[in-house]
Write a protein that holds these residues in place. Structure first.
Motif, PDB file in Angstrom:
ATOM      1  N   LYS A 205       0.837  -1.202   0.000  1.00 54.89           N
ATOM      2  CA  LYS A 205       0.000   0.000   0.000  1.00 54.89           C
ATOM      3  C   LYS A 205       0.875   1.256   0.000  1.00 54.89           C
ATOM      4  CE  LYS A 205      -3.853   0.586   0.211  1.00 54.89           C
ATOM      5  NZ  LYS A 205      -4.836   0.959  -0.859  1.00 54.89           N
ATOM      6  N   ALA A 206       1.913   1.245   0.823  1.00 54.41           N
ATOM      7  CA  ALA A 206       2.838   2.379   0.851  1.00 54.41           C
ATOM      8  C   ALA A 206       3.545   2.533  -0.494  1.00 54.41           C
ATOM      9  CB  ALA A 206       3.860   2.203   1.965  1.00 54.41           C
ATOM     10  N   ALA A 207       3.976   1.409  -1.080  1.00 53.30           N
ATOM     11  CA  ALA A 207       4.678   1.461  -2.364  1.00 53.30           C
ATOM     12  C   ALA A 207       3.776   2.008  -3.466  1.00 53.30           C
ATOM     13  CB  ALA A 207       5.181   0.071  -2.740  1.00 53.30           C
ATOM     14  N   GLN A 208       2.495   1.683  -3.403  1.00 53.19           N
ATOM     15  CA  GLN A 208       1.558   2.108  -4.447  1.00 53.19           C
ATOM     16  C   GLN A 208       1.076   3.546  -4.257  1.00 53.19           C
ATOM     17  OE1 GLN A 208      -1.587  -0.835  -4.344  1.00 53.19           O
ATOM     18  NE2 GLN A 208      -0.169  -2.525  -4.695  1.00 53.19           N
ATOM     19  N   ASP A 209       0.832   3.955  -3.000  1.00 50.73           N
ATOM     20  CA  ASP A 209       0.121   5.208  -2.755  1.00 50.73           C
ATOM     21  C   ASP A 209       0.950   6.312  -2.104  1.00 50.73           C
ATOM     22  OD1 ASP A 209      -2.035   3.953  -3.837  1.00 50.73           O
ATOM     23  OD2 ASP A 209      -3.161   3.755  -1.970  1.00 50.73           O
ATOM     24  N   LEU A 390       2.994   0.113  -9.802  1.00 49.69           N
ATOM     25  CA  LEU A 390       3.964   0.789  -8.942  1.00 49.69           C
ATOM     26  C   LEU A 390       4.515   2.043  -9.604  1.00 49.69           C
ATOM     27  CD1 LEU A 390       5.824  -2.428  -7.723  1.00 49.69           C
ATOM     28  CD2 LEU A 390       4.208  -1.038  -6.395  1.00 49.69           C
ATOM     29  N   ALA A 391       3.638   2.761 -10.308  1.00 51.72           N
ATOM     30  CA  ALA A 391       4.079   3.944 -11.046  1.00 51.72           C
ATOM     31  C   ALA A 391       4.655   5.008 -10.115  1.00 51.72           C
ATOM     32  CB  ALA A 391       2.914   4.510 -11.846  1.00 51.72           C
ATOM     33  N   LYS A 392       4.008   5.241  -8.964  1.00 50.66           N
ATOM     34  CA  LYS A 392       4.498   6.254  -8.028  1.00 50.66           C
ATOM     35  C   LYS A 392       5.855   5.865  -7.448  1.00 50.66           C
ATOM     36  CE  LYS A 392       0.097   8.264  -6.516  1.00 50.66           C
ATOM     37  NZ  LYS A 392      -0.775   8.563  -5.353  1.00 50.66           N
ATOM     38  N   LEU A 393       6.006   4.590  -7.131  1.00 54.03           N
ATOM     39  CA  LEU A 393       7.278   4.107  -6.575  1.00 54.03           C
ATOM     40  C   LEU A 393       8.409   4.356  -7.565  1.00 54.03           C
ATOM     41  CD1 LEU A 393       8.395   2.239  -4.096  1.00 54.03           C
ATOM     42  CD2 LEU A 393       8.450   0.482  -5.870  1.00 54.03           C
ATOM     43  N   LYS A 394       8.179   4.009  -8.816  1.00 51.54           N
ATOM     44  CA  LYS A 394       9.191   4.203  -9.850  1.00 51.54           C
ATOM     45  C   LYS A 394       9.490   5.689 -10.034  1.00 51.54           C
ATOM     46  CE  LYS A 394      10.160   3.006 -14.704  1.00 51.54           C
ATOM     47  NZ  LYS A 394      10.400   4.374 -15.223  1.00 51.54           N
ATOM     48  N   GLN A 395       8.451   6.490 -10.065  1.00 50.28           N
ATOM     49  CA  GLN A 395       8.621   7.926 -10.274  1.00 50.28           C
ATOM     50  C   GLN A 395       9.434   8.562  -9.140  1.00 50.28           C
ATOM     51  OE1 GLN A 395       4.932  10.053 -10.173  1.00 50.28           O
ATOM     52  NE2 GLN A 395       5.835  12.013 -10.732  1.00 50.28           N
ATOM     53  N   LYS A 396       9.198   8.106  -7.911  1.00 48.71           N
ATOM     54  CA  LYS A 396       9.895   8.679  -6.757  1.00 48.71           C
ATOM     55  C   LYS A 396      11.309   8.128  -6.583  1.00 48.71           C
ATOM     56  CE  LYS A 396       6.503  11.269  -5.176  1.00 48.71           C
ATOM     57  NZ  LYS A 396       6.615  12.748  -5.074  1.00 48.71           N
ATOM     58  N   GLY A 397      11.653   7.092  -7.352  1.00 47.06           N
ATOM     59  CA  GLY A 397      12.982   6.516  -7.250  1.00 47.06           C
ATOM     60  C   GLY A 397      13.195   5.697  -5.999  1.00 47.06           C
ATOM     61  N   SER A 424       4.359  -6.092 -14.145  1.00 47.00           N
ATOM     62  CA  SER A 424       5.140  -6.125 -15.379  1.00 47.00           C
ATOM     63  C   SER A 424       4.273  -5.775 -16.587  1.00 47.00           C
ATOM     64  CB  SER A 424       5.768  -7.509 -15.557  1.00 47.00           C
ATOM     65  OG  SER A 424       6.477  -7.599 -16.770  1.00 47.00           O
ATOM     66  N   ARG A 425       3.092  -6.391 -16.678  1.00 52.14           N
ATOM     67  CA  ARG A 425       2.211  -6.165 -17.836  1.00 52.14           C
ATOM     68  C   ARG A 425       1.648  -4.743 -17.838  1.00 52.14           C
ATOM     69  NH1 ARG A 425      -0.012 -10.784 -15.947  1.00 52.14           N
ATOM     70  NH2 ARG A 425      -1.973  -9.704 -15.463  1.00 52.14           N
ATOM     71  N   THR A 426       1.100  -4.316 -16.702  1.00 46.84           N
ATOM     72  CA  THR A 426       0.410  -3.028 -16.675  1.00 46.84           C
ATOM     73  C   THR A 426       1.373  -1.858 -16.852  1.00 46.84           C
ATOM     74  OG1 THR A 426       0.508  -3.026 -14.253  1.00 46.84           O
ATOM     75  CG2 THR A 426      -1.516  -3.834 -15.279  1.00 46.84           C
ATOM     76  N   MET A 427       2.623  -2.024 -16.425  1.00 45.26           N
ATOM     77  CA  MET A 427       3.598  -0.946 -16.589  1.00 45.26           C
ATOM     78  C   MET A 427       4.406  -1.108 -17.878  1.00 45.26           C
ATOM     79  SD  MET A 427       4.905  -0.291 -12.659  1.00 45.26           S
ATOM     80  CE  MET A 427       5.751   1.234 -13.117  1.00 45.26           C
ATOM     81  N   GLY A 428       4.207  -2.249 -18.567  1.00 46.72           N
ATOM     82  CA  GLY A 428       4.925  -2.483 -19.813  1.00 46.72           C
ATOM     83  C   GLY A 428       6.418  -2.596 -19.626  1.00 46.72           C
ATOM     84  N   LEU A 429       6.833  -3.225 -18.506  1.00 45.87           N
ATOM     85  CA  LEU A 429       8.252  -3.315 -18.171  1.00 45.87           C
ATOM     86  C   LEU A 429       8.683  -4.774 -18.073  1.00 45.87           C
ATOM     87  CD1 LEU A 429       8.427  -0.596 -15.364  1.00 45.87           C
ATOM     88  CD2 LEU A 429       9.092  -0.347 -17.760  1.00 45.87           C
ATOM     89  N   THR A 430       9.823  -5.104 -18.648  1.00 45.86           N
ATOM     90  CA  THR A 430      10.389  -6.439 -18.511  1.00 45.86           C
ATOM     91  C   THR A 430      10.946  -6.609 -17.104  1.00 45.86           C
ATOM     92  OG1 THR A 430      12.601  -5.764 -19.182  1.00 45.86           O
ATOM     93  CG2 THR A 430      11.053  -6.382 -20.942  1.00 45.86           C
TER      94      THR A 430
END
Length: 539
Positions: A205-209, A390-397, A424-430
Motif C-alpha cells: 500500500k505504501a509502495a503504491q500510494d 507501482l508507477a508512483k514508486l518508480k517515479q519517486k525513485g 510487469s504487464r500493466t507498466m509495460g516493463l520487462t
C-alpha cells in the motif's frame, strides 16, 4: 507570581536544551531528554504523549497491550539502551492510532524503520522492535488503529476500517518521523519499512500510494487482493467441512497427504530434504492415497474417494461464476502449515461480520458461498485490495523488495507471482526493467512469514524477534539489510541468504542463497546444506 515566572523560565530553558542537546553547557543526558519528552514534544493537537521512558539493555519489557490476542509473546528482552516513546494520534472523531518509537542510544547511521502488523492487525511487534533497535534503527510500530488481532472495533466504525486499510501506517510513519527528528535534533538519513502478511500488504500500500515516505520497502507474503484471499479461505473451510462430514480430513490425514505429496515431488529438484523447491511443478496424483476395497483410515491410513476429491479441489485455482480467477491454488507441501482444517477462518469471518456487513450475528456457515465471494470481490473499502501498479514508486525513485515462502499455508504464494506479473504487464516493463525498483524473491521451504522445512530465516519481521540468539546470526544478505545495501550503496540484491534453523535454539543446519524471480534455485551437486551447492538458473 515571581516564583511562577522562575518555574516557567526554568522549564522553558530545559525544554530548549532538550530540543538542542548539542548546544550549551550541562545539556541534559540521553536519559533526561527521553524522560522529558512529554514536556518537550508537542507536534500538533492530534498527538498525545502516553509514555516517555529510558529503557536499559537487558530489561524484561512486558507487552503493555494486554488484549489476549496480543499475548503470544508477552515480553521482550531489550537488547540495547534506548528511549521508549508511546504516542496516541487521533485520525478521525471516532478513531485513533497508538504507536511506539524505540530510539537507540547509538543512532550513528540515522536509519528509521517502520514495522507492519499481522492478521487483523491490532498488535504491536515488540520482539521485532527489540531486534531492529539493537541493529541501530529508530524503530516505529503501531496498533493499526485498534487493539487486538480482531475486527470487532470496526463494527459500525468506518474510521477504524480506514485506519486498518492504510491510514494507520501512514499516520504512524509521519508521527514517528517527527518524534525521532525532535528527540535526536537531527535529520533522518534513510527511511525503511518492513512487514509480512497483513504487514506485507501495508508495505505494498505504501509502495503504491505514498512511496515518498520510505527509501526502501520490504514486503513479505503480502495479503493483497485480500477480499479474494478471505473468500478462498472460506472456500477451503466449506470444502473440508467439519468432523463427521464425509469429505472432512483430520489434521493427521492432512499430514499423511503432505507426506504423500513429498514422496511424489520432493525429489524433483534433485534433493530429498522435505522441501519442494518449485511447488508449481508438483502435480501429484492424490489417488495414490485412496483406500482399496475393505480398507479404511484406521486399517491402512488411506482416504475415501470423497476425501481424495476434497484434496484435489483444494489444489485447484479458485474461479468465480464468470470463469475468471479469484485466487491461485494452494501450495503443495504446505498442508501442515495451514489452517485449512482448523475450523472457521476467524480473519475472514470477523472481517465480514464487523467491517463489511456490520452484523455480529452474520453466520459464516449459512451465508458464505461462491456467489458471496463474487459479490465481495468488487468491494474495495478504502482501497484494501492493494492491487495497483507501482508507477508512483518508480517515479519517486524508491525501492521495493518482496518475498514469499513457497510452503505458505495461509497466503498462497501464487498470489505474489501473480502480482509481480501484473505489475510487469500493466507498466509495460520487462523483469530487467523492473529490477531497478522492484525485486521479488520466492523462498522455498518457508512457511507463512517464518519457520518451515527449508532455509526460511531471511532476517525478516516475525523472524528476528522470535529466534533465540538472533544477535549471533549474520544480518548480511537478509531482506532488511539487503534493502539497506541497495538504498545506501546502490548494490541491488541478486539473492537473499536463507538459513534453516531451530528457532528455539538458534542452531543453524544449512544455508542457501534464494534467487531473484524469474530465476530459480538449482541444485548443482554436493552437500545440499552448503550454499555453494546451489545456484540460480534462468527460466
Amino acid at each position: 507570581m515571581k516564583s511562577s515566572i522562575l518555574t516557567f523560565t526554568a522549564s522553558l530553558l530545559f525544554s530548549l536544551a532538550a530540543a538542542n542537546p548539542g548546544h550549551g553547557h550541562g545539556q541534559p543526558t540521553f536519559q533526561q531528554r527521553c524522560a522529558h519528552l512529554a514536556q518537550t514534544f508537542h507536534p500538533d493537537h492530534k498527538t498525545q504523549v502516553l509514555v516517555a521512558q529510558f529503557v536499559p539493555s537487558g530489561t524484561n519489557f512486558t507487552n503493555p497491550d494486554n488484549h489476549p490476542t496480543c499475548q503470544s509473546k508477552p515480553f521482550t528482552i531489550t537488547l540495547t539502551d534506548m528511549c521508549r516513546l508511546r504516542l496516541k494520534v487521533k485520525t478521525s472523531h471516532t478513531s485513533e492510532v497508538e504507536l511506539e518509537a524505540w530510539m537507540p542510544l547509538d543512532w550513528n547511521k540515522k536509519r528509521y524503520l517502520v514495522l507492519g502488523n499481522g492478521g487483523l492487525g491490532g498488535c504491536i511487534a515488540y520482539p521485532d522492535m527489540g531486534f531492529t533497535t539493537w541493529l541501530g534503527f529508530a524503530t516505529i510500530a503501531h496498533n493499526n488503529g485498534h487493539l487486538g488481532d480482531t475486527a470487532e472495533p470496526m463494527l459500525n466504525n468506518p474510521g477504524v476500517v480506514e485506519d486498518y486499510v492504510w491510514r494507520a501506517v501512514k499516520t504512524a510513519t509521519q508521527a514517528g518521523k517527527k518524534a525521532v527528528k525532535h528527540f535526536y535534533n537531527t535529520a533522518i538519513r534513510k527511511s525503511y519499512y518492513m512487514g509480512c502478511s497483513s504487514g506485507g500488504r501495508q508495505g505494498l500500500k505504501a509502495a503504491q500510494d505514498f512511496p515518498e515516505e520510505f527509501d526502501g520497502i520490504v514486503a513479505g507474503a503480502p495479503a493483497n487482493d485480500i477480499n479474494n484471499l478471505w473468500s478462498i479461505s472460506g472456500h477451503y473451510y466449506k470444502l473440508n467441512g467439519n468432523p463427521g462430514d464425509a469429505r472432512y480430513l483430520s489434521a493427521a490425514q492432512w499430514v499423511a497427504m503432505r507426506n504423500e505429496i513429498l514422496r511424489q515431488c520432493d525429489g524433483l529438484d534433485g534433493v530429498t530434504d522435505g522441501v519442494i523447491e518449485e511447488p508449481r511443478t508438483c502435480k501429484p496424483r492424490f489417488e495414490a492415497l485412496m483406500c482399496g476395497a475393505g480398507q479404511t483410515w484406521a486399517s491402512h491410513q488411506c482416504l475415501t474417494a470423497t476425501q481424495v476429491d476434497t484434496v484435489r479441489r483444494l489444489y485447484e485455482p479458485y474461479y468465480g461464476t464468470d470463469g475468471k480467477l479469484l485466487y491461485p491454488e494452494f501450495d503443495p507441501g504446505a498442508e501442515v502449515n495451514s489452517d485449512v482444517w482448523g475450523g472457521e477462518p476467524p480473519g475472514a469471518a470477523e472481517w465480514w461480520k464487523y467491517a463489511i456487513f456490520n452484523d455480529p450475528n452474520w453466520d459464516f456457515h449459512t451465508q458464505f458461498s461462491l456467489q458471496m465471494a463474487m459479490d465481495m470481490k468488487n468491494l474495495d473499502p478504502y482501497g484494501i485490495s492493494t492491487w495497483k501498479p507501482l508507477a508512483k514508486l518508480k517515479q519517486k525513485g524508491r525501492k521495493l523488495l518482496t518475498y514469499h515462502g513457497l510452503q505458505d499455508g495461509v497466503i498462497n504464494s501464487g498470489n505474489s507471482y501473480r502480482y509481480y506479473e501484473y505489475v510487469s504487464r500493466t507498466m509495460g516493463l520487462t523483469s530487467t526493467e523492473l529490477d531497478s525498483f522492484y525485486r521479488y524473491f520466492p523462498i522455498p521451504g518457508q512457511s507463512h512469514c517464518h519457520s518451515g522445512a527449508g532455509n526460511w530465516y531471511v532476517g525478516a519481521t516475525s523472524q528476528v524477534g522470535r529466534v533465540l540468539g538472533a544477535k549471533n546470526i549474520p544480518t548480511e544478505g537478509g531482506v532488511l539489510m539487503s534493502m539497506v545495501k541497495w538504498v545506501e550503496e546502490g548494490i541491488a540484491p541478486e539473492t537473499i541468504t536463507g538459513r534453516n534453523m531451530n528457532s528455539q535454539t538458534g542452531v543453524q543446519s544449512s544455508i542457501k542463497e534464494h534467487c531473484k524471480w524469474p530465476k530459480k534455485n538449482k541444485y548443482l551437486g554436493g552437500n545440499p546444506n552448503l550454499k555453494e551447492s546451489w545456484g540460480c538458473t534462468n527460466p
